[in-house]
Design an enzyme around this catalytic site. Structure first.
Site, PDB file in Angstrom:
ATOM      1  N   HIS A   3       0.828  -1.208   0.000  1.00 36.66           N
ATOM      2  CA  HIS A   3       0.000   0.000   0.000  1.00 36.66           C
ATOM      3  C   HIS A   3       0.867   1.265   0.000  1.00 36.66           C
ATOM      4  O   HIS A   3       0.550   2.250  -0.677  1.00 36.66           O
ATOM      5  CB  HIS A   3      -0.934  -0.029   1.221  1.00 36.66           C
ATOM      6  CG  HIS A   3      -2.003   1.009   1.181  1.00 36.66           C
ATOM      7  ND1 HIS A   3      -2.199   1.914   2.179  1.00 36.66           N
ATOM      8  CD2 HIS A   3      -2.933   1.305   0.234  1.00 36.66           C
ATOM      9  CE1 HIS A   3      -3.211   2.718   1.868  1.00 36.66           C
ATOM     10  NE2 HIS A   3      -3.669   2.368   0.699  1.00 36.66           N
ATOM     11  N   HIS A  16       0.733   3.994  -3.312  1.00 33.51           N
ATOM     12  CA  HIS A  16       0.547   5.445  -3.270  1.00 33.51           C
ATOM     13  C   HIS A  16       1.792   6.181  -3.757  1.00 33.51           C
ATOM     14  O   HIS A  16       1.704   7.340  -4.157  1.00 33.51           O
ATOM     15  CB  HIS A  16       0.112   5.885  -1.873  1.00 33.51           C
ATOM     16  CG  HIS A  16      -1.353   5.621  -1.628  1.00 33.51           C
ATOM     17  ND1 HIS A  16      -2.345   6.473  -2.041  1.00 33.51           N
ATOM     18  CD2 HIS A  16      -1.990   4.560  -1.068  1.00 33.51           C
ATOM     19  CE1 HIS A  16      -3.538   5.980  -1.726  1.00 33.51           C
ATOM     20  NE2 HIS A  16      -3.349   4.805  -1.140  1.00 33.51           N
ATOM     21  N   HIS A  34      -8.345  -0.653  -4.527  1.00 35.48           N
ATOM     22  CA  HIS A  34      -8.897  -0.628  -3.169  1.00 35.48           C
ATOM     23  C   HIS A  34     -10.111  -1.545  -3.049  1.00 35.48           C
ATOM     24  O   HIS A  34     -10.312  -2.185  -2.015  1.00 35.48           O
ATOM     25  CB  HIS A  34      -9.216   0.815  -2.750  1.00 35.48           C
ATOM     26  CG  HIS A  34      -7.972   1.628  -2.463  1.00 35.48           C
ATOM     27  ND1 HIS A  34      -7.290   2.314  -3.436  1.00 35.48           N
ATOM     28  CD2 HIS A  34      -7.271   1.826  -1.320  1.00 35.48           C
ATOM     29  CE1 HIS A  34      -6.235   2.918  -2.903  1.00 35.48           C
ATOM     30  NE2 HIS A  34      -6.194   2.638  -1.612  1.00 35.48           N
ATOM     31  N   GLU A  49     -10.722  10.921  -4.940  1.00 40.17           N
ATOM     32  CA  GLU A  49      -9.545  10.559  -4.125  1.00 40.17           C
ATOM     33  C   GLU A  49      -9.066  11.676  -3.228  1.00 40.17           C
ATOM     34  O   GLU A  49      -8.821  11.382  -2.043  1.00 40.17           O
ATOM     35  CB  GLU A  49      -8.393  10.084  -5.030  1.00 40.17           C
ATOM     36  CG  GLU A  49      -7.229   9.566  -4.207  1.00 40.17           C
ATOM     37  CD  GLU A  49      -6.034   9.115  -5.029  1.00 40.17           C
ATOM     38  OE1 GLU A  49      -6.037   9.242  -6.250  1.00 40.17           O
ATOM     39  OE2 GLU A  49      -5.078   8.652  -4.390  1.00 40.17           O
ATOM     40  N   HIS A 107     -11.801  11.751  -0.089  1.00 42.40           N
ATOM     41  CA  HIS A 107     -11.166  10.573   0.503  1.00 42.40           C
ATOM     42  C   HIS A 107      -9.951  10.955   1.346  1.00 42.40           C
ATOM     43  O   HIS A 107      -9.772  10.450   2.456  1.00 42.40           O
ATOM     44  CB  HIS A 107     -10.804   9.582  -0.612  1.00 42.40           C
ATOM     45  CG  HIS A 107      -9.631   8.740  -0.297  1.00 42.40           C
ATOM     46  ND1 HIS A 107      -8.346   9.086  -0.648  1.00 42.40           N
ATOM     47  CD2 HIS A 107      -9.514   7.558   0.369  1.00 42.40           C
ATOM     48  CE1 HIS A 107      -7.511   8.158  -0.232  1.00 42.40           C
ATOM     49  NE2 HIS A 107      -8.185   7.226   0.391  1.00 42.40           N
ATOM     50  N   HIS A 165      -9.425  10.357   5.493  1.00 39.94           N
ATOM     51  CA  HIS A 165      -8.271   9.784   6.210  1.00 39.94           C
ATOM     52  C   HIS A 165      -7.804  10.742   7.309  1.00 39.94           C
ATOM     53  O   HIS A 165      -7.517  10.329   8.433  1.00 39.94           O
ATOM     54  CB  HIS A 165      -7.097   9.574   5.241  1.00 39.94           C
ATOM     55  CG  HIS A 165      -7.083   8.236   4.565  1.00 39.94           C
ATOM     56  ND1 HIS A 165      -6.500   7.117   5.121  1.00 39.94           N
ATOM     57  CD2 HIS A 165      -7.565   7.831   3.370  1.00 39.94           C
ATOM     58  CE1 HIS A 165      -6.624   6.093   4.295  1.00 39.94           C
ATOM     59  NE2 HIS A 165      -7.277   6.494   3.212  1.00 39.94           N
TER      60      HIS A 165
HETATM   61 CU1  CUO Z   1      -5.000   3.754  -0.264  1.00 37.34          CU
HETATM   62 CU2  CUO Z   1      -7.285   5.537   1.295  1.00 37.34          CU
HETATM   63  O1  CUO Z   1      -5.689   4.461   1.537  1.00 37.34           O
HETATM   64  O2  CUO Z   1      -6.328   5.223  -0.480  1.00 37.34           O
END
Ligand code: CUO
Length: 671
Positions: free
Chosen positions: A184, A188, A210, A329, A345, A349
């Site tokens: 992960h 990103h 995801h 996103e 998104h 977080h």
């Molecule tokens: Cu990978 Cu929210 O964690 O996009």
């Protein structure tokens, strides 16, 4: 003389070592030419890079941090070779945030064609404090100090962050697996936000990758008789699951923020993180606007133009799911209207990761869900992403079902499929295995003696798919083979409808093959999966300097860029008594699926379905998740379709097979 690889390893080693004092010299040339003393103003070339304090968390979910990353990455991107990169990096390493420094070094090494002869070491060794508790790392350091000749590793306790008193913690080994968290972090890194990178179908892959992680999480939950994960139901309800990671953000002992069960989200103001005021109402407004776009069938850009949202755009244009992914996103450079649709998104977080200290009253650090390297450890990550996925599914369910022409492949029949593991058909075994990493490279204590950490993780023995296919066409035919896995039964032990099972189908492999006329027997190894990456490469392996030649297995493994689902997590755990799963295999016409392109440099082609191909197009023209991304057709050839099996029965190019997955615990190696 130091090799390029060893120069790079030196940059990645001990990222938290403190400023060395004295003068910091900046290399001359290319406009980078200053010599300054410690405490002097940073040179303008670093832009926003020094806006982020050393010792704190760097998070790509925070826009001010992305701006700092953009500046530092641009600074490093001037390097034309490893020597220049080393000079630039050494000149600023004591001025910029340590995690930002490693992120940008990794970014540049992956992106720049001139630097692709070297590999970055595993993030598990660069930042061991993101993978093992401070208590264990401290214990390891103490033991080494007491006995530098110690050879036994420190064994990581699988229950270090919580106990089984809480049923959610039955999944801790999965959520806290080093491999999925490393994946992960890399994902990103290779799909960065606001870094002036235009990756093909980025918004769509954000949705798909995801969604697939959620499907895998749900398979794992069913393996433990836990229900599928429920979404967050908005931002005003208490967050059911707390999380106490026991990790520290660096070696100073500064702990990640923690969250009690049933914490209520609040508006936040964290100027210490470069965050202005973020209110729950902002998020609700963005969500409502995005949902309006889905329901109205169009999204509006800054000029008020209505852009239709459809997954069947004319002339292979941008799909609606791709547009929505970028807007949700969100990426300010890719969103059709960032001020209007917001940063939903990423803000979610951030809101969750500061719920324990929304206004810095307690001087608490961000929670683990605020960093891609640690967020998958937190049970709430899955609730958040289920909420995100439900939005995308709301859109997907408005698309028309696939028709006969899209689903079929006349002339090609899958006769039989099955899996074979250690000579046993259709019963795959999973169990515990172990992997060691060295923590000493990422810690600033413990001297030079190796500090070995032993992680226990889920694993399985390699297996092969066997496919028997009949090509009744008079000529060779290139086909795409799509292999999926899903649990057979729901939480109550009932068989599932197509719609109920739809989001549990996990991609296991996808590859292109040439069928000769007549019967074809294919054998495909699980190790070649389209979603997995080879095992992480350690400092020690890179120092050993294996000869890397393209075209060899080592070359293939070297060609990966760290992104990819860990190979050891390809299978769900299953159950000790065996758990029923279904394999679904579908062949499609490669002439329809194919994407014309040239692949250059280090392609990073491992795990292509989750990570794409660097600098190239996504190599499958179909919507990601096809054919399960849409609702089922109601009827095919006059027959009602209510299950995946009924769909497969209508098409020669599809087949389903029942298999079992049996968890054997510590008996895995004794197969
Ligand atoms: Cu990978 Cu929210 O964690 O996009």
């Amino acid at each position: 003389m130091a090799t390029e690889q060893s120069q790079v390893l030196e940059l990645f080693e001990k990222p938290f070592r403190g400023p060395s004092g004295g003068s910091i010299s900046f290399p001359t040339g290319e406009g980078i030419g200053t010599r300054i003393g410690t405490g002097a103003r940073p040179p303008p070339e670093l832009g926003y890079a020094t806006s982020l304090q050393r010792g704190r968390v760097f998070s790509v979910f925070i826009r001010a941090h992305r701006r700092a990353a953009r500046s530092l990455c641009e600074y490093f991107m001037r390097a034309r070779n490893i020597g220049e990169l080393t000079s630039l990096a050494n000149a600023c390493r004591n001025l910029v945030n340590e995690q930002l420094f490693i992120y940008c070094l990794s970014f540049v090494i992956i992106r720049k064609p001139e630097l692709r002869r070297v590999r970055i070491p595993t993030v598990v060794e660069t930042f061991p404090s993101k993978f093992a508790s401070q208590e264990m790392l401290q214990q390891a350091g103490n033991e080494i100090n007491r006995n530098p000749a110690r050879t036994e590793p420190i064994v990581i306790n699988q229950e270090f962050s919580g106990t089984l008193i809480k049923p959610e913690h039955r999944l801790s080994y999965w959520r806290e697996d080093y491999g999925i968290n490393s994946h992960h972090w890399h994902w990103h890194l290779v799909f960065p936000v606001e870094m002036d990178i235009r990756r093909d179908r980025k918004g769509e892959i954000f949705y798909y990758m995801h969604q697939q992680m959620l499907a895998r999480y749900d398979m794992e939950r069913l393996s433990h008789s836990l229900n599928r994960v429920l979404p967050l139901t908005g931002f005003r309800e208490p967050i059911v699951d707390g999380y106490f990671s026991k990790l520290t953000v660096n070696n100073s002992g500064r702990a990640w923020g923690t969250r009690q069960d049933n914490t209520t989200l609040k508006d936040i103001r964290r100027d210490d993180f470069g965050l202005g005021f973020i209110s729950i109402s902002d998020l609700e407004l963005y969500y409502s606007r995005l949902l309006d776009a889905v329901h109205q069938g169009f999204i509006q850009d800054r000029q008020g133009n209505r852009i239709p949202l459809t997954d069947d755009p004319p002339n292979r244009g941008k799909r609606g799911i791709d547009i929505l992914g970028d807007a949700f996103e969100a990426d300010a450079e890719l969103s059709v209207n960032y001020p209007f649709y917001g940063d939903l998104h990423n803000f979610a977080h951030v809101l969750i990761s500061f719920s324990h200290d929304p206004d810095f009253a307690h001087r608490e650090e961000v929670g683990a869900i605020g960093d891609p390297a640690t967020s998958m450890r937190d049970p709430t990550f899955y609730r958040l992403h289920k909420f995100v996925d439900e939005f995308f599914q709301e859109y997907k369910l408005q698309q028309r079902p696939y028709n006969n022409e899209e689903l079929g492949l006349p002339g090609v029949r899958v006769v039989r499929i099955g899996v074979l593991q250690d000579g046993v058909p259709n019963n795959l075994r999973t169990g515990w295995n172990q992997r060691e990493f060295e923590a000493g490279r990422g810690l600033d204590f413990g001297g030079s003696a190796p500090i070995r950490l032993r992680f226990t993780h889920l694993d399985h023995r390699p297996f092969d798919y066997h496919l028997q296919i009949m090509n009744t066409l008079p000529a060779e035919k290139d086909v795409t083979v799509r292999i999926f896995l899903a649990p057979t039964l729901d939480e109550r032990g009932n068989r599932m409808s197509f719609m109920d099972q739809r989001l549990l189908w996990t991609e296991m492999d996808k590859f292109v093959t040439k069928l000769t006329p007549g019967e074809n027997k294919l054998v495909r190894s699980s190790r070649d999966s389209s979603i997995t990456a080879p095992p992480e490469i350690t400092f020690r392996e890179l120092e050993a300097g294996r000869e890397i030649t393209s075209g060899t297995q080592a070359g293939v493994e070297f060609g990966q860029c760290g992104c990819g689902w860990p190979r050891h997590m390809l299978l769900p755990r299953g159950m000790p008594q065996g758990m029923d799963f279904q394999l679904f295999v579908m062949l499609t016409d490669h002439a329809v699926d194919k994407v014309e392109q040239v692949i250059r440099g280090r392609p990073c082609t491992n795990a292509v379905s989750y990570c794409g191909i660097l600098d190239s197009k996504f190599p499958d023209a179909r919507p990601m998740g096809f054919p399960f991304d849409r609702r089922n057709p109601a009827m095919i050839n006059g027959n009602v379709i209510q299950t995946a099996g009924e769909l497969a029965a209508q098409f020669d190019n599809m087949v389903m097979e029942d298999i079992k997955i049996t968890f054997v615990g510590n008996q895995l190696q004794r197969a």
